[in-house]
Design a protein around this motif. Structure first.
Motif, PDB file in Angstrom:
ATOM      1  N   LEU A 189      43.624  47.545  53.353  1.00  0.00           N
ATOM      2  CA  LEU A 189      43.737  48.317  52.115  1.00  0.00           C
ATOM      3  C   LEU A 189      42.328  48.436  51.531  1.00  0.00           C
ATOM      4  O   LEU A 189      41.915  47.661  50.682  1.00  0.00           O
ATOM      5  N   ASP A 190      41.605  49.448  52.009  1.00  0.00           N
ATOM      6  CA  ASP A 190      40.180  49.541  51.719  1.00  0.00           C
ATOM      7  C   ASP A 190      39.856  50.186  50.381  1.00  0.00           C
ATOM      8  O   ASP A 190      38.677  50.292  50.013  1.00  0.00           O
ATOM      9  N   ARG A 191      40.892  50.599  49.643  1.00  0.00           N
ATOM     10  CA  ARG A 191      40.655  51.140  48.303  1.00  0.00           C
ATOM     11  C   ARG A 191      41.479  50.382  47.265  1.00  0.00           C
ATOM     12  O   ARG A 191      41.950  50.946  46.283  1.00  0.00           O
ATOM     13  N   VAL A 192      41.617  49.101  47.536  1.00  0.00           N
ATOM     14  CA  VAL A 192      42.237  48.180  46.579  1.00  0.00           C
ATOM     15  C   VAL A 192      41.148  47.265  46.049  1.00  0.00           C
ATOM     16  O   VAL A 192      40.424  46.646  46.826  1.00  0.00           O
ATOM     17  N   TYR A 193      41.008  47.205  44.723  1.00  0.00           N
ATOM     18  CA  TYR A 193      39.886  46.496  44.107  1.00  0.00           C
ATOM     19  C   TYR A 193      40.374  45.466  43.096  1.00  0.00           C
ATOM     20  O   TYR A 193      41.351  45.707  42.369  1.00  0.00           O
ATOM     21  N   PHE A 194      39.672  44.343  43.070  1.00  0.00           N
ATOM     22  CA  PHE A 194      39.913  43.295  42.077  1.00  0.00           C
ATOM     23  C   PHE A 194      38.614  43.007  41.334  1.00  0.00           C
ATOM     24  O   PHE A 194      37.514  43.245  41.863  1.00  0.00           O
ATOM     25  N   ASP A 195      38.740  42.468  40.126  1.00  0.00           N
ATOM     26  CA  ASP A 195      37.560  41.954  39.447  1.00  0.00           C
ATOM     27  C   ASP A 195      36.979  40.821  40.281  1.00  0.00           C
ATOM     28  O   ASP A 195      37.708  40.122  40.999  1.00  0.00           O
ATOM     29  N   GLN A 196      35.665  40.631  40.197  1.00  0.00           N
ATOM     30  CA  GLN A 196      35.003  39.631  41.030  1.00  0.00           C
ATOM     31  C   GLN A 196      35.560  38.236  40.763  1.00  0.00           C
ATOM     32  O   GLN A 196      35.724  37.821  39.618  1.00  0.00           O
ATOM     33  N   SER A 197      35.849  37.509  41.859  1.00  0.00           N
ATOM     34  CA  SER A 197      36.379  36.134  41.799  1.00  0.00           C
ATOM     35  C   SER A 197      37.633  36.066  40.944  1.00  0.00           C
ATOM     36  O   SER A 197      37.883  35.079  40.255  1.00  0.00           O
ATOM     37  N   SER A 198      38.443  37.104  41.002  1.00  0.00           N
ATOM     38  CA  SER A 198      39.639  37.196  40.165  1.00  0.00           C
ATOM     39  C   SER A 198      40.747  37.869  40.963  1.00  0.00           C
ATOM     40  O   SER A 198      40.509  38.528  41.967  1.00  0.00           O
ATOM     41  N   TYR A 199      41.996  37.682  40.506  1.00  0.00           N
ATOM     42  CA  TYR A 199      43.104  38.414  41.114  1.00  0.00           C
ATOM     43  C   TYR A 199      43.686  39.437  40.138  1.00  0.00           C
ATOM     44  O   TYR A 199      44.855  39.811  40.220  1.00  0.00           O
ATOM     45  N   VAL A 200      42.824  39.928  39.233  1.00  0.00           N
ATOM     46  CA  VAL A 200      43.205  41.023  38.331  1.00  0.00           C
ATOM     47  C   VAL A 200      43.031  42.341  39.088  1.00  0.00           C
ATOM     48  O   VAL A 200      41.918  42.715  39.467  1.00  0.00           O
ATOM     49  N   LEU A 201      44.132  43.040  39.320  1.00  0.00           N
ATOM     50  CA  LEU A 201      44.122  44.291  40.082  1.00  0.00           C
ATOM     51  C   LEU A 201      43.574  45.413  39.210  1.00  0.00           C
ATOM     52  O   LEU A 201      44.028  45.625  38.091  1.00  0.00           O
ATOM     53  N   ARG A 202      42.594  46.141  39.734  1.00  0.00           N
ATOM     54  CA  ARG A 202      41.975  47.221  38.974  1.00  0.00           C
ATOM     55  C   ARG A 202      42.747  48.519  39.164  1.00  0.00           C
ATOM     56  O   ARG A 202      43.349  48.769  40.217  1.00  0.00           O
ATOM     57  N   SER A 203      42.737  49.365  38.147  1.00  0.00           N
ATOM     58  CA  SER A 203      43.577  50.563  38.122  1.00  0.00           C
ATOM     59  C   SER A 203      43.221  51.552  39.224  1.00  0.00           C
ATOM     60  O   SER A 203      44.079  52.327  39.665  1.00  0.00           O
ATOM     61  N   GLU A 204      41.957  51.544  39.696  1.00  0.00           N
ATOM     62  CA  GLU A 204      41.596  52.476  40.760  1.00  0.00           C
ATOM     63  C   GLU A 204      42.258  52.119  42.093  1.00  0.00           C
ATOM     64  O   GLU A 204      42.129  52.868  43.072  1.00  0.00           O
ATOM     65  N   SER A 205      42.955  50.983  42.137  1.00  0.00           N
ATOM     66  CA  SER A 205      43.695  50.594  43.344  1.00  0.00           C
ATOM     67  C   SER A 205      45.041  51.305  43.445  1.00  0.00           C
ATOM     68  O   SER A 205      45.629  51.361  44.541  1.00  0.00           O
ATOM     69  N   TYR A 206      45.544  51.829  42.347  1.00  0.00           N
ATOM     70  CA  TYR A 206      46.908  52.350  42.318  1.00  0.00           C
ATOM     71  C   TYR A 206      47.158  53.507  43.297  1.00  0.00           C
ATOM     72  O   TYR A 206      48.227  53.549  43.931  1.00  0.00           O
ATOM     73  N   PRO A 207      46.216  54.472  43.454  1.00  0.00           N
ATOM     74  CA  PRO A 207      46.528  55.592  44.365  1.00  0.00           C
ATOM     75  C   PRO A 207      46.850  55.148  45.791  1.00  0.00           C
ATOM     76  O   PRO A 207      47.822  55.626  46.378  1.00  0.00           O
ATOM     77  N   GLN A 208      46.067  54.246  46.349  1.00  0.00           N
ATOM     78  CA  GLN A 208      46.352  53.818  47.729  1.00  0.00           C
ATOM     79  C   GLN A 208      47.625  52.985  47.796  1.00  0.00           C
ATOM     80  O   GLN A 208      48.413  53.121  48.743  1.00  0.00           O
ATOM     81  N   LEU A 209      47.851  52.137  46.799  1.00  0.00           N
ATOM     82  CA  LEU A 209      49.087  51.347  46.797  1.00  0.00           C
ATOM     83  C   LEU A 209      50.309  52.246  46.643  1.00  0.00           C
ATOM     84  O   LEU A 209      51.368  51.971  47.230  1.00  0.00           O
TER      85      LEU A 209
END
Length: 272
Positions: free
Chosen positions: A161-181
């Protein structure tokens, strides 16, 4: 010679060095300062900080703007990297916490905080590589391309899942991950009996136990997102592997970025 007289003479002799050391400890060194003071000051009292920005999707270096704020002094510095000079180097003489705000056209800005120790760091060298996520709104067609990878899935197949992003050293999912998910949700709803394992991976930097915890929670967060979109829990197996399954050696920052990933593996495919 009386001891008191000898002690007074020593104070007079070494006073200029003491004053010079106190002055150096209170400010950051610039280029000319380094040239003048490198002889008088041991390198263990300074730290070199290297800054470089990368495209999070392609892992290629990019020009960027770096805004630094030194927490102790409140001093701010603005530096720009270019295509000709992608790395910026700064020299610090005071142990401090640095707040970084990094931005580049077409990318989401990123804020990070880093600790710089002028006395105990490894060779007094710090490399802060900041990965900027592309602005999804400006690159909307990319999300559509990923949909094809989710078609005709086969048991045992693994997809990053190469367009799924988290804050650094965190498991907070960033909103720009939603399209691929959301594309993955569509594929799972199209294949109602498809079952997948969601796997979180880290590099080998830091505490192994914390990396394991981070990878597990990142996998759970993605599973929770898929559930919130109507995918049954029985079809999702979140699992964290920490640093135990690297794709490549952890010897460079580029390779470590490859190893920090979330992917899914197809466990069952109907009618196969």
């Amino acid at each position: 010679m009386p001891i008191a007289v000898l002690f007074s003479a020593l104070l007079v002799l070494f006073a200029p060095w003491v004053v010079a050391g106190q002055r150096l400890a209170g400010k950051r060194l610039s280029g000319q300062d380094v040239a003048r003071q490198s002889v008088a000051m041991d390198s263990s009292g300074t730290a070199t900080v290297s800054l470089k920005a990368f495209d999070l999707a392609t892992l290629q270096p990019i020009p960027a703007q770096f805004l630094l704020r030194e927490q102790k002094t409140g001093r701010q510095t603005r530096r720009l990297s270019t295509t000709a000079e992608l790395e910026i180097k700064l020299l610090f003489a005071v142990t401090d916490s640095l707040l970084l705000l990094v931005s580049a056209p077409g990318y989401q800005p990123r804020r990070e905080s880093h600790w710089v120790d002028t006395l105990t760091s490894l060779n007094n060298q710090y490399s802060f590589w900041i990965f900027l996520a592309p602005d999804i709104q400006k690159k909307a067609p990319i999300a559509e391309v990923a949909e094809a990878r989710f078609d005709n899935l086969k048991a045992g197949e693994t997809i990053r899942l190469d367009r799924v992003y988290f804050d650094q050293s965190s498991y907070v999912l960033r909103s720009e991950s939603y399209p691929q998910l959301d594309q993955l949700v569509a594929a799972l709803k199209k294949n109602r009996n498809l079952k997948i394992e969601i796997a979180g991976h880290t590099d080998n930097v830091g505490n192994v136990r914390l990396n394991q915890y981070l990878s597990e929670n990142r996998a759970r967060v993605i599973a929770n997102y898929l559930r919130s979109k109507g995918v049954a829990s029985s079809r999702l197996v979140p699992k964290g592997y920490g640093p135990s399954r690297p794709l490549t050696d952890n010897d460079t920052e580029e390779n470590r970025a490859q190893n920090r990933r979330v992917e899914f593996r197809v466990l069952e495919v109907p009618n196969e």
